[in-house]
Enzyme design. Structure first.
Site, PDB file in Angstrom:
ATOM      1  N   HIS A   1       7.814   4.001  -5.072  1.00 25.81           N
ATOM      2  CA  HIS A   1       7.881   5.150  -4.148  1.00 25.81           C
ATOM      3  C   HIS A   1       7.458   6.437  -4.853  1.00 25.81           C
ATOM      4  O   HIS A   1       8.302   7.162  -5.395  1.00 25.81           O
ATOM      5  CB  HIS A   1       9.298   5.299  -3.599  1.00 25.81           C
TER       6      HIS A   1
ATOM      7  N   CYS B   1       5.152   0.835  -0.765  1.00 28.00           N
ATOM      8  CA  CYS B   1       6.161  -0.217  -0.679  1.00 28.00           C
ATOM      9  C   CYS B   1       5.848  -1.182   0.484  1.00 28.00           C
ATOM     10  O   CYS B   1       5.027  -2.074   0.322  1.00 28.00           O
ATOM     11  CB  CYS B   1       7.549   0.405  -0.584  1.00 28.00           C
TER      12      CYS B   1
ATOM     13  N   GLU C   1       6.599   9.168  -3.622  1.00 28.16           N
ATOM     14  CA  GLU C   1       7.031  10.392  -2.932  1.00 28.16           C
ATOM     15  C   GLU C   1       8.276  11.020  -3.552  1.00 28.16           C
ATOM     16  O   GLU C   1       8.484  12.225  -3.456  1.00 28.16           O
ATOM     17  CB  GLU C   1       7.261  10.126  -1.437  1.00 28.16           C
TER      18      GLU C   1
HETATM   19  N1  GLN Z   1      11.143  -4.202   3.188  1.00 30.51           N
HETATM   20  C1  GLN Z   1      10.394  -4.265   1.993  1.00 30.51           C
HETATM   21  C2  GLN Z   1      11.214  -4.824   0.835  1.00 30.51           C
HETATM   22  O1  GLN Z   1      12.405  -4.898   0.930  1.00 30.51           O
HETATM   23  C3  GLN Z   1       9.833  -2.898   1.644  1.00 30.51           C
HETATM   24  C4  GLN Z   1      10.885  -1.903   1.289  1.00 30.51           C
HETATM   25  C5  GLN Z   1      10.416  -0.478   1.334  1.00 30.51           C
HETATM   26  O2  GLN Z   1       9.389  -0.168   1.939  1.00 30.51           O
HETATM   27  N2  GLN Z   1      11.177   0.431   0.760  1.00 30.51           N
HETATM   28  O3  GLN Z   1      10.694  -5.209  -0.172  1.00 30.51           O
END
Ligand code: GLN
Length: 534
Positions: free
Chosen positions: A511, A385, A513
């Site tokens: 994600h 992300c 994970e």
């Molecule tokens: N801050 C980034 C976004 O909002 C990444 C978010 C994250 O890593 N969960 O897109």
């Protein structure tokens, strides 16, 4: 046919952070191994609507469910222990309950009644719990009540659970109270007074625990057990020692060895267990795979919320799942990205570098340097992300020559916004619950690292973000050797990036994970750990 669900309510005393979540998950696991259809629910009595707006360094990771719930990290424990996905409805908060009551009042559903905590709020709590049991047709539902007995916020929830015992009948409800028996030094006597007080507190509100699960550093002594039994009015065989163990995965066995499953079945009047040895064999193989690991794979986890390891619990676990699968010991050093604004050279000692999710400007430059360093030094890199987004920023700056490339989250006026707000996010004002959340389908291109990892052209992964790769820069990135091997919504969004000339350089907008489980590591983690150990 509708099953009559049995309920296990888990409360906590003495202090928070005792591991109620692990006790709940372990009990649920034992029931699952005994062929029961089981699930878990977490009650969080705080006033936030969900965990989404809470700081992970204070409260632990925000766990995202398939259906886009931003939940307490215990939901992750349930999913991992039970190897099953749960819905966002399994995390109940005060705000959710009160808003449903207030909305019903506005609709005029209370027919002129004065709306009160008892019965209206407690009814809403019971309805929510029962509706999960009913819709999922469960044999047993384990409900963990967060916080500590005596907290003002938990009172309506505990009252609802007390009422449920009355309504469902004593054969259908078990209360387990989790407390602590501290010893002041390593060999010292185990103290039972805090437990005694906490049980008194519980009884004051009308709840007599059936079972006690006592956290302690070493196995609970007979004398301590006897005292706890006497003062809490729970028979000695129903007092269980939950002493420290090497891995939380060993807790189900620990409780089983003390006879907890027989006790539960007897209380529920369940008999005639079918042979469950195959379930146990499978589970034991998984638990054993985490013991006696050889070699050491050193991973640097460069992130923003490293002060509390719970902030990245799913990432930590996923790395360990991957290590266990290939029989190697993964050690993780958590490195604060803010401390890397200067030199990142110390990262060269690691076999792999992982950058997990994150938000906001602080520490971002350190992450961009990290992503660039991993690329230049050919060190296996997994960016999740924020780690995907800042790897793109690093590539834009250092390979594509895009001056001051950045994410508009970090610098809204950057000359080269390689990461920008999702178009549909531009008019959103509320922070809570408004990110792109939950599972979405992703197309994976054939003949790529992504395809090699997932062995499929379609995968479904969980998301939690507001920003994404800006397609204006797609061509130049491709021309300079970065491939986007996964995308979603008809190529509207880029989901996986990779650098084919690199040993292992993977960024994912999703994600991974959240879908890793013991014995079944998420594919990108396994591939990353394999590359790091090669
Ligand atoms: N801050 C980034 C976004 O909002 C990444 C978010 C994250 O890593 N969960 O897109």
């Amino acid at each position: 046919m509708q099953t009559e669900t049995k309920y296990i309510f888990v409360t906590g005393g003495v202090m928070s952070g005792l591991g109620k979540g692990v006790v709940s998950s372990s009990v649920a696991k034992l029931l699952q191994l005994s062929n029961q259809k089981v699930s878990c629910v977490k009650i969080d009595p705080y006033l936030n609507y969900d965990a989404g707006t809470m700081n992970p360094t204070a409260h632990g990771e925000v766990f995202v469910t398939d259906d886009g719930g931003e939940c307490d990290m215990d939901i992750g424990n349930y999913e991992r222990f039970l190897n099953q996905s749960v819905s966002r409805t399994h995390n109940i908060t005060t705000a959710q309950i009160y808003s449903s009551v207030i909305e019903a009042e506005r609709r005029g559903e209370y027919l002129g009644a004065c709306v009160q905590i008892i019965p209206h709020v407690t009814d809403a709590i019971k309805d929510r719990i029962r509706s999960i049991a009913r819709t999922e047709n469960l044999d047993v539902l384990v409900v963990e009540c967060g916080g500590t007995v005596g907290d003002i916020e938990s009172l309506p929830f505990l009252e609802a659970l007390r009422q449920m015992r009355l309504e469902e009948g004593t054969n259908n409800v078990i209360f387990i109270h989790v407390t602590l028996a501290p010893s002041l030094d390593v060999v010292g006597e185990q103290k039972t007074k805090p437990t005694q007080h906490s049980v008194q507190e519980l009884r004051k509100i009308g709840i007599q625990p059936d079972l006690m699960a006592v956290r302690c550093s070493r196995s609970l002594e007979t004398s301590a057990k006897r005292k706890i039994s006497l003062f809490s009015n729970v028979s000695e065989k129903d007092v269980f020692s939950c002493h420290d163990s090497k891995s939380i995965l060993m807790v189900p066995q620990m409780l089983y060895d003390q006879g907890i499953i027989d006790v539960i079945f007897k209380k529920f009047g369940k008999i005639g267990l079918v042979n469950t040895s195959a379930n146990w064999d499978r589970w034991n193989t998984i638990v054993d795979s985490f013991a006696n690991l050889k070699d050491q794979i050193r991973i640097a986890m460069v992130g923003k919320y490293v002060k509390l390891t719970d902030s990245y619990v799913s990432v930590n676990d996923a790395l360990k799942h991957a290590g266990a699968k290939i029989g190697k010991n993964v050690t993780i050093d958590w490195i604060d990205s803010e401390e890397l604004n200067g030199s990142v050279d110390k990262l060269s000692q690691y076999n792999g570098i992982i950058v997990p999710g994150g938000f906001g400007e602080r520490g971002a430059e350190g992450i961009i340097k990290t992503a660039n360093f991993a690329r230049e030094k050919n060190i296996p890199y997994l960016g999740i992300c924020f780690g995907f987004q800042l790897a793109a920023v690093a590539f834009g700056r250092h390979v594509c020559g895009l001056t001051n490339a950045n994410s508009t989250e970090i610098n809204p006026n950057t000359e080269n916004p390689v990461i920008d707000l999702l178009p549909e996010q531009k008019f959103i004002e509320n922070k809570g619950g408004s990110l792109r959340l939950g599972a979405n389908e992703i197309r994976v291109e054939s003949n790529t690292l992504g395809f090699k990892i997932y062995k499929s052209n379609t995968i479904s992964k969980r998301h939690r973000h507001r920003y994404e790769f800006n397609q204006k820069y797609l061509e130049i990135f491709n021309a300079k050797g970065l491939t986007f091997s996964g995308h979603s919504d008809n190529k509207k969004r880029m989901e996986i990036l990779e650098i084919p000339s690199h040993k292992f350089y993977l960024g994912v907008q999703f994600h991974p994970e959240f879908s890793s489980r013991p014995g079944y590591p998420e594919e990108s983690f396994e591939a990353f750990i394999r590359a790091a150990s090669a």
